[in-house]
Design an enzyme around this catalytic site. Sequence first.
Site, mmCIF file in Angstrom:
data_model
loop_
_atom_site.group_PDB
_atom_site.id
_atom_site.type_symbol
_atom_site.label_atom_id
_atom_site.label_comp_id
_atom_site.label_asym_id
_atom_site.label_seq_id
_atom_site.Cartn_x
_atom_site.Cartn_y
_atom_site.Cartn_z
ATOM 1 N N GLY A 12 23.391 -112.587 -56.384
ATOM 2 C CA GLY A 12 22.790 -111.840 -55.280
ATOM 3 C C GLY A 12 21.276 -112.007 -55.354
ATOM 4 N N GLY A 49 20.092 -103.692 -42.539
ATOM 5 C CA GLY A 49 18.838 -103.083 -42.084
ATOM 6 C C GLY A 49 17.595 -103.870 -42.441
ATOM 7 N N GLU A 116 14.372 -96.514 -40.560
ATOM 8 C CA GLU A 116 15.656 -95.979 -41.022
ATOM 9 C C GLU A 116 15.452 -94.574 -41.559
ATOM 10 O OE1 GLU A 116 17.664 -98.750 -43.652
ATOM 11 O OE2 GLU A 116 17.216 -100.405 -42.318
ATOM 12 N N ASP A 223 31.088 -104.282 -62.844
ATOM 13 C CA ASP A 223 31.252 -105.085 -64.068
ATOM 14 C C ASP A 223 30.064 -104.944 -65.022
ATOM 15 O OD1 ASP A 223 33.603 -105.937 -62.960
ATOM 16 O OD2 ASP A 223 32.877 -107.914 -62.388
ATOM 17 N N HIS A 244 27.155 -94.024 -47.312
ATOM 18 C CA HIS A 244 26.485 -94.363 -46.052
ATOM 19 C C HIS A 244 27.131 -93.532 -44.947
ATOM 20 C CE1 HIS A 244 24.635 -96.550 -42.801
ATOM 21 N NE2 HIS A 244 23.921 -97.253 -43.681
ATOM 22 N N ARG A 292 19.793 -90.234 -46.071
ATOM 23 C CA ARG A 292 21.213 -90.576 -46.019
ATOM 24 C C ARG A 292 22.128 -89.512 -46.611
ATOM 25 N NH1 ARG A 292 21.628 -96.705 -47.650
ATOM 26 N NH2 ARG A 292 20.581 -97.041 -45.660
ATOM 27 N N HIS A 353 28.578 -96.520 -50.726
ATOM 28 C CA HIS A 353 27.696 -97.612 -50.331
ATOM 29 C C HIS A 353 26.844 -98.148 -51.483
ATOM 30 C CE1 HIS A 353 25.221 -99.906 -47.555
ATOM 31 N NE2 HIS A 353 24.130 -99.276 -47.945
ATOM 32 N N ARG A 388 18.736 -92.898 -52.970
ATOM 33 C CA ARG A 388 17.884 -94.042 -52.628
ATOM 34 C C ARG A 388 17.406 -93.959 -51.183
ATOM 35 N NH1 ARG A 388 19.086 -99.213 -50.196
ATOM 36 N NH2 ARG A 388 21.277 -98.618 -50.118
HETATM 37 P P1 FAD Z 1 24.734 -108.314 -55.425
HETATM 38 O O1 FAD Z 1 23.984 -108.806 -54.275
HETATM 39 O O2 FAD Z 1 25.864 -107.462 -55.241
HETATM 40 O O3 FAD Z 1 25.072 -109.537 -56.359
HETATM 41 C C1 FAD Z 1 25.892 -109.357 -57.481
HETATM 42 C C2 FAD Z 1 26.411 -110.701 -57.910
HETATM 43 O O4 FAD Z 1 27.041 -110.597 -59.181
HETATM 44 C C3 FAD Z 1 27.454 -111.287 -56.987
HETATM 45 O O5 FAD Z 1 27.181 -112.646 -56.859
HETATM 46 C C4 FAD Z 1 28.765 -111.074 -57.734
HETATM 47 O O6 FAD Z 1 29.768 -111.992 -57.404
HETATM 48 C C5 FAD Z 1 28.288 -111.259 -59.154
HETATM 49 N N1 FAD Z 1 29.116 -110.635 -60.188
HETATM 50 C C6 FAD Z 1 29.495 -109.345 -60.285
HETATM 51 N N2 FAD Z 1 30.212 -109.157 -61.407
HETATM 52 C C7 FAD Z 1 30.295 -110.360 -62.027
HETATM 53 C C8 FAD Z 1 30.921 -110.818 -63.213
HETATM 54 N N3 FAD Z 1 31.646 -110.017 -64.006
HETATM 55 N N4 FAD Z 1 30.794 -112.124 -63.542
HETATM 56 C C9 FAD Z 1 30.098 -112.971 -62.752
HETATM 57 N N5 FAD Z 1 29.501 -112.604 -61.605
HETATM 58 C C10 FAD Z 1 29.593 -111.308 -61.263
HETATM 59 N N6 FAD Z 1 19.835 -102.645 -49.273
HETATM 60 C C11 FAD Z 1 18.631 -102.723 -48.669
HETATM 61 O O7 FAD Z 1 17.592 -102.611 -49.328
HETATM 62 N N7 FAD Z 1 18.560 -102.972 -47.322
HETATM 63 C C12 FAD Z 1 19.670 -103.117 -46.549
HETATM 64 O O8 FAD Z 1 19.567 -103.344 -45.356
HETATM 65 C C13 FAD Z 1 20.934 -102.992 -47.158
HETATM 66 N N8 FAD Z 1 22.056 -103.074 -46.418
HETATM 67 C C14 FAD Z 1 23.273 -103.065 -47.057
HETATM 68 C C15 FAD Z 1 24.429 -103.248 -46.307
HETATM 69 C C16 FAD Z 1 25.660 -103.330 -46.939
HETATM 70 C C17 FAD Z 1 26.910 -103.524 -46.128
HETATM 71 C C18 FAD Z 1 25.727 -103.200 -48.359
HETATM 72 C C19 FAD Z 1 27.041 -103.306 -49.067
HETATM 73 C C20 FAD Z 1 24.588 -102.983 -49.094
HETATM 74 C C21 FAD Z 1 23.356 -102.911 -48.460
HETATM 75 N N9 FAD Z 1 22.176 -102.707 -49.178
HETATM 76 C C22 FAD Z 1 20.978 -102.778 -48.555
HETATM 77 C C23 FAD Z 1 22.208 -102.632 -50.633
HETATM 78 C C24 FAD Z 1 21.821 -104.013 -51.191
HETATM 79 O O9 FAD Z 1 22.381 -105.016 -50.375
HETATM 80 C C25 FAD Z 1 22.296 -104.211 -52.610
HETATM 81 O O10 FAD Z 1 21.991 -103.089 -53.390
HETATM 82 C C26 FAD Z 1 21.629 -105.435 -53.210
HETATM 83 O O11 FAD Z 1 21.850 -106.549 -52.382
HETATM 84 C C27 FAD Z 1 22.148 -105.690 -54.591
HETATM 85 O O12 FAD Z 1 21.680 -106.938 -55.022
HETATM 86 P P2 FAD Z 1 22.100 -107.445 -56.457
HETATM 87 O O13 FAD Z 1 21.558 -108.809 -56.604
HETATM 88 O O14 FAD Z 1 21.771 -106.432 -57.464
HETATM 89 O O15 FAD Z 1 23.696 -107.478 -56.410
HETATM 90 C C1 SIN Z 2 21.709 -100.161 -43.403
HETATM 91 O O1 SIN Z 2 21.386 -101.160 -42.758
HETATM 92 O O2 SIN Z 2 22.014 -99.089 -42.888
HETATM 93 C C2 SIN Z 2 21.745 -100.250 -44.887
HETATM 94 C C3 SIN Z 2 20.414 -100.091 -45.442
HETATM 95 C C4 SIN Z 2 20.454 -99.808 -46.904
HETATM 96 O O3 SIN Z 2 21.505 -99.644 -47.499
HETATM 97 O O4 SIN Z 2 19.369 -99.708 -47.473
#
Ligand code: FAD
Ligand code: SIN
Length: 522
Positions: A12, A49, A116, A223, A244, A292, A353, A388
């Site tokens: 991610g 968002g 937001e 995980d 959410h 939220r 969420h 958050r």
């Molecule tokens: P992720 O993006 O979840 O990446 C995690 C990665 O780890 C993935 O590739 C997964 O496959 C991998 N992984 C997990 N476990 C393992 C394992 N055991 N072994 C190997 N790989 C593994 N936040 C905002 O700030 N703005 C927004 O507009 C917003 N909108 C959102 C809308 C939705 C629908 C959702 C679900 C969340 C939203 N959020 C938003 C929250 C935000 O998207 C996430 O908190 C953020 O993207 C997390 O990033 P990350 O890199 O930590 O994890």
């Molecule tokens: C949303 O677009 O409502 C999600 C934004 C966030 O989770 O920060």
Amino acid sequence: MIQTDYLVIGSGIAGLTYALRVANHNKNCSVTVVTKAEKGESNTKYAQGGIATVHDLDIDSFEQHIQDTLVAGDGLCNEAVVRMVVEEGPARLQELIDWGVNFDENHIGDFDLGKEGGHSQNRILHHKDITGYEIERALLIMIGKAENITVLEEHYAIDFITEHHLESRKTVRDTAITCFGAYVLDKNQNEVKTIVSKITLIASGGSGQAYTTTTNPSIATGDGIGMAYRAKAEIEDVEFIQFHPTALYQLPQESPAFLISEAVRGFGAKLRTAKGEFFMRKYDDRGELASRDIVARAIDTELKASGDNYVFLDCTHLDYKEFKKHFPNILNKCASLGIDVRKKWIPVVTAAHYICGGVKVDMDGKTSIKNLYACGECTSTGLHGANRLASNSLLEALVYSQRSFVSSVKELDALSFNTDVPEWDTTNTSQNKENILITHGRSSVQKIMSDYVGIVRSNRRLKSAEKRLSFIYEETEELYKESIISVELCELRNLITTAYLICEFSMKRKENKGGFFNKDFV
Ligand code: FAD
Ligand code: SIN
């Protein structure tokens, strides 16, 4: 056995930006990214968002963004962390733009800033309503160009390797714990690889799959929290689950639940009960744009009182042309279900969420385990406190991937590979022929958490949830000890651990704050 200077778990925004930074800093170092599904799959990909940052100092200020974050966090944020994240935000955002991420602009060529819940100003940079998709797209192109990064898709990290796994563990039992890499299941080959690293970064994202209704994709199974807890890292603040307010209500239920971005309320959409009543002003003067936790609890209260399954989001009064420009993805989804947003209200429900806590890190992204960093949603940095602020998550991941990078590159030269690490032990295991125990276990955890550890909790429900989870835990551990490893079984273990920790931390918290609400404390 694979040796790599940096092992990054997760693809991610947190994992990819960290990998890019370390790889670009030293072209001779080796970086391995393992990710359990296809490389783009992540919570990041679904972000709608956008990213909150102070962009225009004529209309906004760091101080206002800091105050908004502190207010949403309900007194439990670490103010030094909040200041640092907000103030470093613009520089981190610029890097994202330099890596090729496109953000929408308005008619005068300036960034189109959305609003937001909980934000006193328009400060959310976005790419239509698919910001996360755009981020993953651009970052994966950059990753593909970096010759010293290897991405292993469909590779599932099972556990960190620490002193606990070494033959000599008895002699080091009392010293600080060190991470030497991770055991990783190659899903296609069905074999466990031993990946030995000098530095490991866990960026495994969220744990929304602990609940039945969640906006998180199926990979979000806690995980990182499970692995870190087993390795004895410090965990904190996991009782603060953010629900959410507006996930699309559909039957049959879709997983993940499709999100109707908070930016839609920022654009002017209003919440109504089935009878058509506006209700948000009863709960907060900010109405639909309260933070939220408040909006989600208000919806929950209305639904409990009315017995309805959903409330509505009314967009009928909004400028359709502009709506279409800003929210094409949401518009398409609604249209596919026969909802013409010009005429019909959108049925919405609350959905798990985001997890505000997780693996505890310091301001450099260091966990309590040596050579193990953590970044993104799996962490607890102190930024979010009890709730958050919208769109602060992507920002946090960017700032902490930079800080983890700066700290870890300084450490690399002094580190060497641990050559005593044993291969994965399969003694006394056989193919599990009772997969029903795993699928049933997962749905039971989700049901327990949704019914007993949701938006509104009580002492009795928490106690009952813990008891039920303990039973599933015992059963699953037994199965784990005798089974050849599978992703499904590992995910279930991590979901149980995360769920159990959410219960345990909830029972320890004795006052209602932000997203945490126990009705016995009212
Ligand atoms: P992720 O993006 O979840 O990446 C995690 C990665 O780890 C993935 O590739 C997964 O496959 C991998 N992984 C997990 N476990 C393992 C394992 N055991 N072994 C190997 N790989 C593994 N936040 C905002 O700030 N703005 C927004 O507009 C917003 N909108 C959102 C809308 C939705 C629908 C959702 C679900 C969340 C939203 N959020 C938003 C929250 C935000 O998207 C996430 O908190 C953020 O993207 C997390 O990033 P990350 O890199 O930590 O994890
Ligand atoms: C949303 O677009 O409502 C999600 C934004 C966030 O989770 O920060």
